[in-house]
Design a protein around this motif. Sequence first.
Motif, PDB file in Angstrom:
ATOM      1  N   GLY A  58     -62.090 -39.195 -39.396  1.00 60.84           N
ATOM      2  CA  GLY A  58     -62.743 -38.865 -40.658  1.00 60.84           C
ATOM      3  C   GLY A  58     -62.737 -37.388 -40.988  1.00 60.84           C
ATOM      4  O   GLY A  58     -62.888 -37.004 -42.155  1.00 60.84           O
ATOM      5  N   ALA A  59     -62.556 -36.556 -39.982  1.00 60.38           N
ATOM      6  CA  ALA A  59     -62.504 -35.114 -40.222  1.00 60.38           C
ATOM      7  C   ALA A  59     -61.177 -34.672 -40.828  1.00 60.38           C
ATOM      8  O   ALA A  59     -61.069 -33.543 -41.319  1.00 60.38           O
ATOM      9  N   PHE A  60     -60.175 -35.565 -40.805  1.00 58.86           N
ATOM     10  CA  PHE A  60     -58.834 -35.170 -41.253  1.00 58.86           C
ATOM     11  C   PHE A  60     -58.310 -35.996 -42.427  1.00 58.86           C
ATOM     12  O   PHE A  60     -57.291 -35.621 -43.013  1.00 58.86           O
ATOM     13  N   VAL A  61     -58.966 -37.097 -42.757  1.00 58.75           N
ATOM     14  CA  VAL A  61     -58.472 -37.944 -43.846  1.00 58.75           C
ATOM     15  C   VAL A  61     -59.573 -38.141 -44.878  1.00 58.75           C
ATOM     16  O   VAL A  61     -60.748 -37.860 -44.627  1.00 58.75           O
ATOM     17  N   SER A  62     -59.188 -38.639 -46.042  1.00 53.20           N
ATOM     18  CA  SER A  62     -60.160 -38.893 -47.106  1.00 53.20           C
ATOM     19  C   SER A  62     -60.992 -40.128 -46.772  1.00 53.20           C
ATOM     20  O   SER A  62     -60.639 -40.931 -45.900  1.00 53.20           O
ATOM     21  N   TRP A  63     -62.081 -40.298 -47.508  1.00 51.06           N
ATOM     22  CA  TRP A  63     -62.965 -41.431 -47.237  1.00 51.06           C
ATOM     23  C   TRP A  63     -62.300 -42.758 -47.572  1.00 51.06           C
ATOM     24  O   TRP A  63     -62.581 -43.770 -46.930  1.00 51.06           O
ATOM     25  N   ARG A  64     -61.407 -42.764 -48.530  1.00 51.68           N
ATOM     26  CA  ARG A  64     -60.701 -44.007 -48.849  1.00 51.68           C
ATOM     27  C   ARG A  64     -59.705 -44.365 -47.736  1.00 51.68           C
ATOM     28  O   ARG A  64     -59.578 -45.535 -47.354  1.00 51.68           O
ATOM     29  N   THR A  65     -59.015 -43.366 -47.229  1.00 49.78           N
ATOM     30  CA  THR A  65     -58.080 -43.621 -46.126  1.00 49.78           C
ATOM     31  C   THR A  65     -58.813 -44.091 -44.884  1.00 49.78           C
ATOM     32  O   THR A  65     -58.354 -44.994 -44.174  1.00 49.78           O
ATOM     33  N   LEU A  66     -59.971 -43.503 -44.620  1.00 51.41           N
ATOM     34  CA  LEU A  66     -60.753 -43.920 -43.456  1.00 51.41           C
ATOM     35  C   LEU A  66     -61.212 -45.371 -43.599  1.00 51.41           C
ATOM     36  O   LEU A  66     -61.297 -46.103 -42.606  1.00 51.41           O
ATOM     37  N   ALA A  67     -61.480 -45.791 -44.831  1.00 50.87           N
ATOM     38  CA  ALA A  67     -61.845 -47.193 -45.056  1.00 50.87           C
ATOM     39  C   ALA A  67     -60.683 -48.116 -44.704  1.00 50.87           C
ATOM     40  O   ALA A  67     -60.884 -49.204 -44.146  1.00 50.87           O
ATOM     41  N   LEU A  68     -59.472 -47.692 -44.999  1.00 58.39           N
ATOM     42  CA  LEU A  68     -58.301 -48.504 -44.649  1.00 58.39           C
ATOM     43  C   LEU A  68     -58.137 -48.607 -43.134  1.00 58.39           C
ATOM     44  O   LEU A  68     -57.779 -49.667 -42.616  1.00 58.39           O
ATOM     45  N   THR A  69     -58.398 -47.514 -42.425  1.00 55.98           N
ATOM     46  CA  THR A  69     -58.271 -47.565 -40.963  1.00 55.98           C
ATOM     47  C   THR A  69     -59.312 -48.495 -40.351  1.00 55.98           C
ATOM     48  O   THR A  69     -59.101 -49.026 -39.258  1.00 55.98           O
ATOM     49  N   GLY A  70     -60.427 -48.696 -41.054  1.00 50.20           N
ATOM     50  CA  GLY A  70     -61.447 -49.610 -40.549  1.00 50.20           C
ATOM     51  C   GLY A  70     -60.977 -51.047 -40.493  1.00 50.20           C
ATOM     52  O   GLY A  70     -61.552 -51.872 -39.760  1.00 50.20           O
ATOM     53  N   MET A  71     -59.932 -51.365 -41.257  1.00 49.30           N
ATOM     54  CA  MET A  71     -59.415 -52.732 -41.258  1.00 49.30           C
ATOM     55  C   MET A  71     -58.476 -53.013 -40.091  1.00 49.30           C
ATOM     56  O   MET A  71     -58.172 -54.170 -39.802  1.00 49.30           O
ATOM     57  N   ILE A  72     -57.996 -51.972 -39.422  1.00 50.38           N
ATOM     58  CA  ILE A  72     -57.005 -52.165 -38.359  1.00 50.38           C
ATOM     59  C   ILE A  72     -57.530 -53.029 -37.218  1.00 50.38           C
ATOM     60  O   ILE A  72     -56.869 -53.999 -36.815  1.00 50.38           O
ATOM     61  N   PRO A  73     -58.710 -52.732 -36.640  1.00 44.82           N
ATOM     62  CA  PRO A  73     -59.193 -53.607 -35.560  1.00 44.82           C
ATOM     63  C   PRO A  73     -59.438 -55.042 -36.017  1.00 44.82           C
ATOM     64  O   PRO A  73     -59.252 -55.980 -35.237  1.00 44.82           O
TER      65      PRO A  73
END
Length: 218
Positions: free
Chosen positions: A186-201
């Motif tokens: 989260g320190a390196f990406v936008s909040w929308r991108t971080l939301a997408l990474t939340g779907m990976i697991p």
Amino acid sequence: MKMADSQDIEKGSSGSLYQPFFHKDEKQQNSHDNGNLFMVILCTFVAVMGSFEFGSSIGYSSPTQQGIMEELGMSSEEYSMFGSILTIGAMAGSISCGRVADLIGRKGTMKMSSIISIAGWLIIYFSLGPLSLDVGRFLTGYGIGVNSYVVPVFIAEISPTHLRGALLTVHQVAIATGLLVAYTVGAFVSWRTLALTGMIPCAVMILGLYFIPDSPRW
């Protein structure tokens, strides 16, 4: 000679007639045990994707606060609601998941929680205002509330007694790892991108569930 061999077998001695069969059975047993151990580890890995999702969902609101408030023009009160509504969803999920897990099984419940969490993350990603953010946050909270029950139950039910404590520890480690990853990424990406990474697991869990059996206790 035959009588002597028969007497040796009856006495359980390790004569030449008995020894080859003993080694063969031992190898087969070891192979069977190794296969079972691999499946237990695979089941645990798939299940703790829900634990990882738990940690990443909790950690999401911290590194994204400034970006969300600036882009969507949210007040501190509105963002506080966004952050805290996760716990309301988690309460709803934890209350309902016991009955659901008994009805559709542990695997079915984990799949359901992953789908709900993915829906929540997508709503957050496409959000243009506080209301949709809260809806998405509530859904991710519901998903992790379900996982908080079904993941440790599933691991306990599929693991042998001598490994149960160690494998259940992985559940807690995965939660902490999810928190760490959310804070770091989260320190390196936008909040929308971080939301997408939340779907990976969630996606990994859904895929992995097709390759593991359900709990033998269900």
